[in-house]
Design a protein around this motif. Structure first.
Motif, PDB file in Angstrom:
ATOM      1  N   THR A 126       0.846  -1.192   0.000  1.00  0.00           N
ATOM      2  CA  THR A 126       0.000   0.000   0.000  1.00  0.00           C
ATOM      3  C   THR A 126       0.883   1.245   0.000  1.00  0.00           C
ATOM      4  O   THR A 126       1.795   1.371   0.813  1.00  0.00           O
ATOM      5  CB  THR A 126      -0.899   0.008   1.245  1.00  0.00           C
ATOM      6  OG1 THR A 126      -1.713  -1.163   1.230  1.00  0.00           O
ATOM      7  CG2 THR A 126      -1.788   1.244   1.265  1.00  0.00           C
ATOM      8  N   ARG A 164     -15.060   8.229  -3.460  1.00  0.00           N
ATOM      9  CA  ARG A 164     -14.287   7.582  -2.397  1.00  0.00           C
ATOM     10  C   ARG A 164     -14.549   8.278  -1.067  1.00  0.00           C
ATOM     11  O   ARG A 164     -14.507   9.506  -0.981  1.00  0.00           O
ATOM     12  CB  ARG A 164     -12.801   7.647  -2.736  1.00  0.00           C
ATOM     13  CG  ARG A 164     -12.409   6.851  -3.952  1.00  0.00           C
ATOM     14  CD  ARG A 164     -11.052   7.300  -4.486  1.00  0.00           C
ATOM     15  NE  ARG A 164      -9.975   6.971  -3.570  1.00  0.00           N
ATOM     16  CZ  ARG A 164      -8.715   7.390  -3.755  1.00  0.00           C
ATOM     17  NH1 ARG A 164      -8.412   8.162  -4.784  1.00  0.00           N
ATOM     18  NH2 ARG A 164      -7.772   7.055  -2.900  1.00  0.00           N
ATOM     19  N   GLU A 228      -9.929   5.317   4.780  1.00  0.00           N
ATOM     20  CA  GLU A 228     -10.501   5.260   3.441  1.00  0.00           C
ATOM     21  C   GLU A 228     -11.316   3.984   3.313  1.00  0.00           C
ATOM     22  O   GLU A 228     -10.787   2.884   3.504  1.00  0.00           O
ATOM     23  CB  GLU A 228      -9.433   5.294   2.357  1.00  0.00           C
ATOM     24  CG  GLU A 228     -10.033   5.171   0.958  1.00  0.00           C
ATOM     25  CD  GLU A 228      -9.035   5.393  -0.156  1.00  0.00           C
ATOM     26  OE1 GLU A 228      -9.457   5.401  -1.324  1.00  0.00           O
ATOM     27  OE2 GLU A 228      -7.846   5.571   0.138  1.00  0.00           O
ATOM     28  N   THR A 230     -12.692   1.021   1.586  1.00  0.00           N
ATOM     29  CA  THR A 230     -12.184   0.307   0.419  1.00  0.00           C
ATOM     30  C   THR A 230     -13.066  -0.855  -0.010  1.00  0.00           C
ATOM     31  O   THR A 230     -12.841  -1.422  -1.079  1.00  0.00           O
ATOM     32  CB  THR A 230     -10.763  -0.213   0.711  1.00  0.00           C
ATOM     33  OG1 THR A 230     -10.740  -0.853   1.999  1.00  0.00           O
ATOM     34  CG2 THR A 230      -9.761   0.937   0.723  1.00  0.00           C
ATOM     35  N   CYS A 243     -11.668  -0.911   5.603  1.00  0.00           N
ATOM     36  CA  CYS A 243     -11.064   0.414   5.475  1.00  0.00           C
ATOM     37  C   CYS A 243      -9.551   0.290   5.586  1.00  0.00           C
ATOM     38  O   CYS A 243      -9.039  -0.548   6.338  1.00  0.00           O
ATOM     39  CB  CYS A 243     -11.557   1.364   6.565  1.00  0.00           C
ATOM     40  SG  CYS A 243     -13.185   2.073   6.276  1.00  0.00           S
TER      41      CYS A 243
END
Length: 265
Positions: A126, A164, A228, A230, A243
């Protein structure tokens, strides 16, 4: 973001009993304690009673299986395994009860791993977040329609449609009176927000969090935690979500949550 550590704490500690203030009240039902605060108390106890130099909390699983009345609670921990490279410990949050042995309200399991030198080689990983730093974003009021919270929340952009969902969260109160919030407790408190981040609809939040699992490659370096959303899938009133978590230096881990359909009372 302005620091507000002088705000009233969620709990005061009195002879091993955590007494909640009005600000600890939950959202789903009147007269309850917010589940994320129980997770924070358990993380606090696990860190204090089972943490050690060179041991890192890599996984924390929080089971929120009963609504907690807005009443005093205790935390009990137990070391389950203690090896050279791995330590496992459990915590149970209990209603204080008149005899000190109330019913279980939440259960938390922690896996601590010994730090070492990383092995050689390249692994796709990531990458850094492309979100602006939290101090460059205004606090949100629109996002409060998704759920009630006491963290200061700053969305990267307002959540609309399929955009998002990304936001910075910063705790606005001490968890326990007279104590600073440790990095582990801070990220545990923020991780509960993975559920509304992943499961809220354009009509609000109608899934109540049943549990969440927090995995961390390192502890946060900043007091702002980035989330975030996801992933989200749901069927027959059961939702699972995911997340990614960040601090201002980069990615720190992930949170997986399960939730069940529930109406606000």
């Amino acid at each position: 973001m302005a620091q507000t550590e002088n705000e009233a704490p969620y709990f005061t500690l009195d002879d091993g009993v955590f007494v909640p203030g009005e600000q600890a009240r939950g959202w789903w039902a009147p007269g309850t304690v917010h589940g994320r605060l129980l997770a924070g108390l358990a993380a606090r106890a696990l860190e204090r009673e089972h943490g050690a130099e060179g041991m890192h909390v890599a996984r924390l699983t929080v089971d929120l299986f009963r609504s907690a009345p807005l009443a005093p609670v205790r935390v009990r921990t137990e070391r389950v395994r203690d090896g050279r490279r791995i330590r496992v410990a459990d915590a149970v949050v209990l209603g204080a009860g008149t005899d000190g042995a109330g019913e279980p309200l939440a259960r938390v399991s922690a896996v601590l791993l010994r730090t070492s030198t990383p092995p050689p080689g390249y692994i796709p990983a990531t990458g850094p977040w492309d979100a602006p730093p939290p101090d460059e974003l205004p606090p949100s009021h629109t996002a409060r329609t998704f759920w009630r919270f006491d963290e200061e929340l700053r969305p990267v952009r307002e959540w609309r449609g399929d955009q998002r969902r990304r936001a910075w969260l910063r705790e606005s109160r001490p968890l326990v009176a007279g104590e600073s919030v440790s990095p582990l407790v801070r990220v545990t408190l923020a991780a509960d927000s993975a559920s509304p981040m992943a499961h809220a609809s354009d009509e609000g939040l109608r899934y109540i969090n049943a549990d969440f699992t927090l995995t961390l490659s390192r502890l946060p370096l900043s007091d702002a935690i980035g989330l975030e959303a996801t992933a989200h899938t749901a069927e027959d009133g059961i939702a699972v979500g995911h997340c990614a978590l960040y601090d201002t230096a980069g990615p720190i881990g992930y949170c997986v949550t399960t939730a069940v359909a529930n109406d606000v009372r």
